[in-house]
Motif scaffolding. Sequence first.
Motif, PDB file in Angstrom:
ATOM      1  N   ALA A  69      15.913  14.844  29.785  1.00  0.00           N
ATOM      2  CA  ALA A  69      14.614  15.502  29.606  1.00  0.00           C
ATOM      3  C   ALA A  69      14.780  17.002  29.375  1.00  0.00           C
ATOM      4  CB  ALA A  69      13.729  15.252  30.820  1.00  0.00           C
ATOM      5  N   GLY A  70      15.773  17.613  30.048  1.00  0.00           N
ATOM      6  CA  GLY A  70      16.002  19.040  29.857  1.00  0.00           C
ATOM      7  C   GLY A  70      16.365  19.381  28.426  1.00  0.00           C
ATOM      8  N   TYR A  71      17.180  18.541  27.802  1.00  0.00           N
ATOM      9  CA  TYR A  71      17.545  18.785  26.396  1.00  0.00           C
ATOM     10  C   TYR A  71      16.379  18.476  25.458  1.00  0.00           C
ATOM     11  CZ  TYR A  71      22.365  19.744  27.632  1.00  0.00           C
ATOM     12  OH  TYR A  71      23.499  20.322  28.145  1.00  0.00           O
ATOM     13  N   LEU A  72      15.586  17.464  25.775  1.00  0.00           N
ATOM     14  CA  LEU A  72      14.404  17.196  24.955  1.00  0.00           C
ATOM     15  C   LEU A  72      13.410  18.344  25.065  1.00  0.00           C
ATOM     16  CD1 LEU A  72      13.862  13.385  25.681  1.00  0.00           C
ATOM     17  CD2 LEU A  72      15.202  14.454  23.849  1.00  0.00           C
ATOM     18  N   ASP A  73      13.311  18.923  26.261  1.00  0.00           N
ATOM     19  CA  ASP A  73      12.459  20.118  26.431  1.00  0.00           C
ATOM     20  C   ASP A  73      12.962  21.259  25.556  1.00  0.00           C
ATOM     21  OD1 ASP A  73      10.913  18.806  28.328  1.00  0.00           O
ATOM     22  OD2 ASP A  73      11.938  19.723  30.054  1.00  0.00           O
ATOM     23  N   GLU A  74      14.287  21.434  25.505  1.00  0.00           N
ATOM     24  CA  GLU A  74      14.841  22.528  24.707  1.00  0.00           C
ATOM     25  C   GLU A  74      14.541  22.333  23.222  1.00  0.00           C
ATOM     26  OE1 GLU A  74      18.983  24.915  23.611  1.00  0.00           O
ATOM     27  OE2 GLU A  74      19.091  23.159  24.921  1.00  0.00           O
ATOM     28  N   ILE A  75      14.622  21.097  22.751  1.00  0.00           N
ATOM     29  CA  ILE A  75      14.275  20.825  21.348  1.00  0.00           C
ATOM     30  C   ILE A  75      12.866  21.308  21.046  1.00  0.00           C
ATOM     31  CG2 ILE A  75      13.736  18.974  19.714  1.00  0.00           C
ATOM     32  CD1 ILE A  75      16.085  17.403  20.910  1.00  0.00           C
ATOM     33  N   GLU A  76      11.947  21.005  21.943  1.00  0.00           N
ATOM     34  CA  GLU A  76      10.553  21.389  21.731  1.00  0.00           C
ATOM     35  C   GLU A  76      10.366  22.896  21.908  1.00  0.00           C
ATOM     36  OE1 GLU A  76       8.698  18.797  24.572  1.00  0.00           O
ATOM     37  OE2 GLU A  76       8.889  17.033  23.291  1.00  0.00           O
TER      38      GLU A  76
END
Length: 313
Positions: A69-76
């Motif tokens: 989730a942390g990396y998906l947050d960074e994408i956004e």
Amino acid sequence: MDGGTEHPLKFSDPLRTAKGETRAWVDPIALRTLWFNTGTLCNLACVNCYIESTPSNDALVYLTAAEVAGYLDEIEREQLGTEEIGFTGGEPFMNPDFMPMLEDTLARGFRALVLTNAMRPMEKRAETLLELQQRYGDQLEVRVSVDHYAQPQHETERGPRSWAPMLKGLRWLSSQGFNLSAAGRTCWGEDDAAMREGFRQLFADENIHINVDDPHHLILFPEMDEQAEVPEITTACWGILNVSPDDMMCATSRMVIHRKGEPHPVVAACTLLPYDAGFELGRSLKQSLRPVRLNHPHCAKFCVLGGGACSAT
């Protein structure tokens, strides 16, 4: 191109080949696909597994749903424009957090690509997996490893009694209407047409709906052998081979891994090189978007010369 792997200095200098020529590199053009290695543990111990996955190899530990989730947050947050999230292993369905991370990925609107052997670990998650398929449809793709269209060759790689459980899972995925693909290998001495014809017959016999003529839905991967004689790739090779660096996997993808004993995940340049520190690009996706020097035999054999690519984009 620099010659065979027998030279002791080959693939040792990130900037220069053994002959002193400028080593080729790939600049990132976009992060279209982000891979997560969910962990190297697997229910099988395949003979030529590039990542050496086994039931006991936890060199790459399980990622958690929070880490993903942390990396998906960074994408956004960084507006990276990533289109596809890929999950590989090991066997992803063995990771206890896998279904929550897969659901989170789909709920955020990403396409999800799951690589699996379609055996017992997937079967145990079948109910939840089907629920996701019914909610998200073709946004979710499942790619099954089928090393050859015949049982003896497949089991030469995957081990005895691996054929029937794989076919059972493949039939179930097809019968439920999953967006389905298969991945085979090209190490059997057969040309592309013969391989595709063999798979065509297998899928027809088993009522499996995969278009074998579509290179995305039946992917035939070149073999990776670090001991094989492979030329080093120089900057001149792009023109000689009529190949573009923009077509290499590392131009558009990265992979998140968590090595055993390390406090946090890191981003690697390539799905094929999780253990080589020279291809580690930092903790964040933003840090990772820098040039990659093609300083490994896999870069030459699999990507530049073999035309291999793991993602759908």
